[in-house]
Write a protein that holds these residues in place. Structure first.
Motif, PDB file in Angstrom:
ATOM      1  N   PHE A   1     -49.102  43.229  41.845  1.00  0.00           N
ATOM      2  CA  PHE A   1     -48.708  42.542  42.859  1.00  0.00           C
ATOM      3  C   PHE A   1     -49.779  41.310  43.318  1.00  0.00           C
ATOM      4  O   PHE A   1     -49.458  40.702  43.967  1.00  0.00           O
ATOM      5  CB  PHE A   1     -48.122  43.083  44.035  1.00  0.00           C
ATOM      6  N   GLY A   2     -51.006  41.750  42.945  1.00  0.00           N
ATOM      7  CA  GLY A   2     -52.091  40.818  43.279  1.00  0.00           C
ATOM      8  C   GLY A   2     -52.918  39.715  42.233  1.00  0.00           C
ATOM      9  O   GLY A   2     -53.214  38.594  42.667  1.00  0.00           O
ATOM     10  N   VAL A   3     -52.851  40.339  41.034  1.00  0.00           N
ATOM     11  CA  VAL A   3     -53.351  39.684  40.017  1.00  0.00           C
ATOM     12  C   VAL A   3     -52.717  38.385  39.614  1.00  0.00           C
ATOM     13  O   VAL A   3     -51.282  38.689  39.280  1.00  0.00           O
ATOM     14  CB  VAL A   3     -53.656  40.481  38.792  1.00  0.00           C
ATOM     15  N   ALA A   4     -53.126  37.293  39.507  1.00  0.00           N
ATOM     16  CA  ALA A   4     -52.378  36.047  39.166  1.00  0.00           C
ATOM     17  C   ALA A   4     -51.513  36.163  37.949  1.00  0.00           C
ATOM     18  O   ALA A   4     -52.014  36.705  36.936  1.00  0.00           O
ATOM     19  CB  ALA A   4     -53.428  34.869  38.960  1.00  0.00           C
TER      20      ALA A   4
ATOM     21  N   GLY B   1     -60.012  29.467  53.495  1.00  0.00           N
ATOM     22  CA  GLY B   1     -60.721  30.290  52.664  1.00  0.00           C
ATOM     23  C   GLY B   1     -61.361  29.901  51.188  1.00  0.00           C
ATOM     24  O   GLY B   1     -60.459  29.193  50.679  1.00  0.00           O
ATOM     25  N   GLN B   2     -62.225  30.188  50.889  1.00  0.00           N
ATOM     26  CA  GLN B   2     -62.840  29.848  49.457  1.00  0.00           C
ATOM     27  C   GLN B   2     -63.004  30.831  48.552  1.00  0.00           C
ATOM     28  O   GLN B   2     -64.008  30.863  47.585  1.00  0.00           O
ATOM     29  CB  GLN B   2     -63.866  28.865  49.717  1.00  0.00           C
ATOM     30  N   GLY B   3     -62.291  32.219  48.561  1.00  0.00           N
ATOM     31  CA  GLY B   3     -62.502  33.092  47.599  1.00  0.00           C
ATOM     32  C   GLY B   3     -61.490  33.250  46.560  1.00  0.00           C
ATOM     33  O   GLY B   3     -60.961  32.261  46.420  1.00  0.00           O
ATOM     34  N   ASN B   4     -61.592  34.067  45.673  1.00  0.00           N
ATOM     35  CA  ASN B   4     -60.766  34.080  44.342  1.00  0.00           C
ATOM     36  C   ASN B   4     -59.447  34.034  44.527  1.00  0.00           C
ATOM     37  O   ASN B   4     -58.471  33.393  43.929  1.00  0.00           O
ATOM     38  CB  ASN B   4     -61.113  35.324  43.466  1.00  0.00           C
ATOM     39  N   VAL B   5     -58.948  34.615  45.620  1.00  0.00           N
ATOM     40  CA  VAL B   5     -57.547  34.406  45.993  1.00  0.00           C
ATOM     41  C   VAL B   5     -57.112  33.097  46.440  1.00  0.00           C
ATOM     42  O   VAL B   5     -56.017  32.560  46.094  1.00  0.00           O
ATOM     43  CB  VAL B   5     -57.109  35.589  47.184  1.00  0.00           C
TER      44      VAL B   5
ATOM     45  N   ALA C   1     -67.521  31.877  47.973  1.00  0.00           N
ATOM     46  CA  ALA C   1     -67.282  33.133  47.776  1.00  0.00           C
ATOM     47  C   ALA C   1     -66.555  33.386  46.397  1.00  0.00           C
ATOM     48  O   ALA C   1     -66.488  34.742  46.059  1.00  0.00           O
ATOM     49  CB  ALA C   1     -66.200  33.907  48.825  1.00  0.00           C
ATOM     50  N   CYS C   2     -66.057  32.398  45.714  1.00  0.00           N
ATOM     51  CA  CYS C   2     -65.376  32.542  44.403  1.00  0.00           C
ATOM     52  C   CYS C   2     -66.448  32.985  43.476  1.00  0.00           C
ATOM     53  O   CYS C   2     -67.471  32.428  43.361  1.00  0.00           O
ATOM     54  CB  CYS C   2     -64.545  31.177  44.302  1.00  0.00           C
ATOM     55  N   THR C   3     -65.877  33.252  42.095  1.00  0.00           N
ATOM     56  CA  THR C   3     -66.494  33.319  40.899  1.00  0.00           C
ATOM     57  C   THR C   3     -66.424  32.352  40.142  1.00  0.00           C
ATOM     58  O   THR C   3     -65.704  31.479  40.263  1.00  0.00           O
ATOM     59  CB  THR C   3     -65.964  34.418  40.393  1.00  0.00           C
TER      60      THR C   3
END
Length: 489
Positions: free
Chosen positions: A77-80, A180-184, A232-234
Motif C-alpha cells: 500500500f505504500g510503494v509506488a 515536504g521533500q522526502g521520497n514519498v 530528505a529524498c534519495t
C-alpha cells in the motif's frame, strides 16, 4: 495401574520437574515446550522480525496477526506502482509466511478483536510491528478544506488501501503543491505528472488511473522548509523526476546560492544528490535536453526555505484556492541547520495541497506504554520499557524514518533482543503457552474469522488474473468485503 503405566507416568513427571528446575536455576537449555511468539502487523517490520526469529532459533513458532485480510503492509500500500522492483521483497515474505513454524492470521484487529493482554497470556512474547497508520497534521488554518490531503491518504488511494478508496481527489486544477521533500513527496509528484501510458502498465488502481487520465494538473511544486543541502529524498527518486518523460524542472536559482561552494565538503551521497539538483536548477543543459524541455507540457519544481502558514480558501470558502508560505532562512549548517522565519510570506495559487510531512504511529491498546509526543512505544533495542515479554519493531519503535532496508536492520535488532532474553532466562519459555489455539477460539466467540495465508493466496490469484486481463501485473480488490468474499468462497 500397571507397572508400565506407573513407570511412564513417573518418567514424564520427572522430565517436567527437571525442565522447570533447570529453567529456574539456569543450568542448561532444556525446555518441554516450544517458544511461541506473536507479531502484530504484517508489513516489512513484522515479516523481517518473524524471519529473523525463525532463522535464529529452530524451536520458535511465530504467528503474525494483521488487521486487513491481505499481508505486506506498506510494500503493498505504500510503494509506488511504478517501482515494482521494490515489491520483490514480497517473495521473501511469502517464504517466511509458508514456513512450517509460521502462521498468518489476517482480518484480526488487535486492540479491538483481541487485546494485547490476551495475546500476552497466550504467547511467551508479543512483538508490536504495526507501523505508523496516522497522519501528522500541519496545524495551520484551512487544512481541512476540500482539496487538502495527506500524502498517506493520497498514496493509499492510488495503491488500493480500502480506507482510502473513496478519497476521489479533485485533479481539475493546474497547479498542485506538495509540502515536504522526502521520497514519498517525490513519489506523489511523479504519479501526478507521469504519462498514463506508463502508469497503465503498473498495479495502480483502475479508479486512480482513470482519474489521472482526466487530470488537469500540469505543474507540481515540492516545498521544503530548509535548503537544498537538507533535502530528505534519495538520488534515485530525484533522478526519476529529472528524467520523467514530458516534464521539465522549474527551479529558483536563488535557492542555490552558496551551494556550489559547499560541494567539496559534503559526504559522497549528499554530494551526488546536490550535484544532480544543481544540474537541473542552474546549469545550462545540452541542446538535446533543452529541446526535450521545450516540448514538455508539464513542469515540477523544488521550492526551498518555505513553510506553510495558511491554506487560502476559494471565494465561497468551501475549497482550496492556494497556500500562503512563510519565507525562511537557515540558522546553522548541514543536517543541524534550523529554519527560522524572516517575516516575509508569499502566496501560491493552487487547487490541490498534499501534506507529506510524515506519518505517525497510533496507540492500539491502552495497556501498551506509548510516548504520544514522539508517537512511538518507548523501548530499549526493541524491549518495551517496564513490560517484560513485550517488544516492538519498525516505525512503532523508531518513528517513520528510513526505507525498507532500514526496517530490515531495525527488525533484526528487535528479534536479536528477544532471543538474547530467551537465552539469558529473562523471558521464561518453560511453561507451555496455547498460542493461536486459544486466540482462535476467543475470536470465534467474538464472531471474528481470521484469513490464513492460503486464503490470501486465493485473493492474490484473483488479483493477478484480473490484472492480466487488462495488461497489468495486478488489479487490486479495493474493499475488505470483496477480499473476504474471495478468500472464503
Amino acid at each position: 495401574m500397571c507397572a508400565f503405566k506407573r513407570l511412564f507416568t513417573g518418567v514424564t513427571l520427572w522430565t517436567w520437574r527437571r525442565s522447570r528446575w533447570i529453567s529456574r536455576h539456569g543450568k542448561a537449555v532444556f525446555s518441554s515446550c516450544k517458544p511461541k511468539v506473536c507479531v502484530v502487523g504484517s508489513g516489512p517490520a513484522g515479516f523481517y522480525t518473524a524471519q529473523h526469529l525463525i532463522k535464529g532459533r529452530h524451536d520458535v513458532e511465530v504467528d503474525i496477526y494483521e488487521r486487513l485480510p491481505v499481508p505486506f503492509g506498506l510494500v503493498r500500500f505504500g510503494v509506488a506502482p511504478d517501482h515494482p522492483e521494490v515489491k520483490n521483497v514480497i517473495n521473501t515474505f511469502t517464504q517466511t509466511a509458508k514456513h512450517a513454524r509460521c502462521n498468518f492470521y489476517g482480518n484480526v484487529d488487535v486492540g479491538k478483536d483481541v487485546s494485547v493482554q490476551e495475546l500476552q497470556q497466550a504467547y511467551h512474547a508479543v512483538i508490536l510491528s504495526y507501523g505508523a497508520e496516522g497522519n501528522r497534521r500541519m496545524g495551520i488554518p484551512g487544512e481541512d478544506l476540500a482539496g487538502v490531503y495527506s500524502a498517506k491518504d493520497f498514496v493509499g488511494w492510488y495503491n488500493g488501501l480500502p480506507s482510502c478508496r473513496e478519497l476521489s481527489p479533485n485533479l481539475s486544477c493546474e497547479t498542485a503543491v506538495i509540502l515536504g521533500q522526502g521520497n514519498v513527496a517525490l513519489d506523489v509528484a511523479r504519479i501526478l505528472l507521469s504519462p498514463t501510458d506508463i502508469l497503465k502498465n503498473t498495479d495502480i488502481t483502475q479508479p486512480a488511473l482513470e482519474a489521472l487520465m482526466e487530470s488537469k494538473v500540469r505543474r507540481v511544486l515540492i516545498v521544503g522548509r530548509r535548503g537544498p543541502l537538507q533535502i530528505a529524498c534519495t538520488i534515485k527518486e530525484l533522478r526519476e523526476m529529472v528524467t520523467l518523460p514530458g516534464t521539465r524542472p522549474e527551479m529558483m536559482p536563488a535557492d542555490f546560492e552558496g551551494v556550489l561552494e559547499a560541494l567539496p565538503d559534503l559526504p559522497r551521497p549528499r554530494k551526488r544528490l546536490t550535484e544532480l539538483m544543481l544540474k537541473a536548477a542552474v546549469k545550462l543543459p545540452l541542446e538535446e535536453e533543452q529541446e526535450r524541455r521545450r516540448k514538455s507540457s508539464r513542469s515540477w519544481g523544488l521550492r526551498f526555505f518555505r513553510s506553510p502558514v495558511l491554506v487560502l480558501p476559494s471565494p465561497d470558502g468551501t475549497r482550496t484556492a492556494g497556500i500562503r508560505l512563510a519565507v525562511n532562512k537557515l540558522q546553522g549548517s548541514g543536517e543541524a541547520a534550523r529554519a527560522v522565519l524572516t517575516g516575509n510570506v508569499e502566496d501560491v495559487t493552487c487547487g490541490l495541497v498534499i501534506s507529506s510531512i510524515g506519518y505517525k504511529s497510533l496507540l492500539i491498546d491502552p495497556s501498551v506504554p506509548f510516548d504520544s509526543g514522539k508517537a512511538i512505544v518507548p523501548n530499549q533495542m526493541g524491549r518495551v520499557q517496564q513490560s517484560p515479554g513485550l517488544y516492538c519493531s519498525g516505525w512503532l519503535k523508531t518513528g517513520p524514518t528510513g526505507v525498507i532496508a532500514t526496517t530490515l536492520n531495525n527488525s533484526f535488532d528487535t528479534a536479536r533482543s528477544l532471543m538474547e532474553d530467551m537465552d539469558a532466562g529473562k523471558l521464561d519459555t518453560s511453561a507451555a503457552k496455547s498460542g493461536s489455539q486459544s486466540i482462535r477460539k476467543l475470536l470465534e466467540t467474538r464472531g471474528v474469522k481470521p484469513v490464513i495465508f492460503s486464503d490470501w493466496e486465493k485473493i492474490d490469484d484473483v488479483e493477478m488474473r484480473m490484472g492480466e486481463s487488462v495488461g497489468k501485473p495486478r488489479e487490486k480488490l479495493l474493499t475488505v468485503e470483496k477480499m473476504l468474499q474471495v478468500a472464503w468462497e
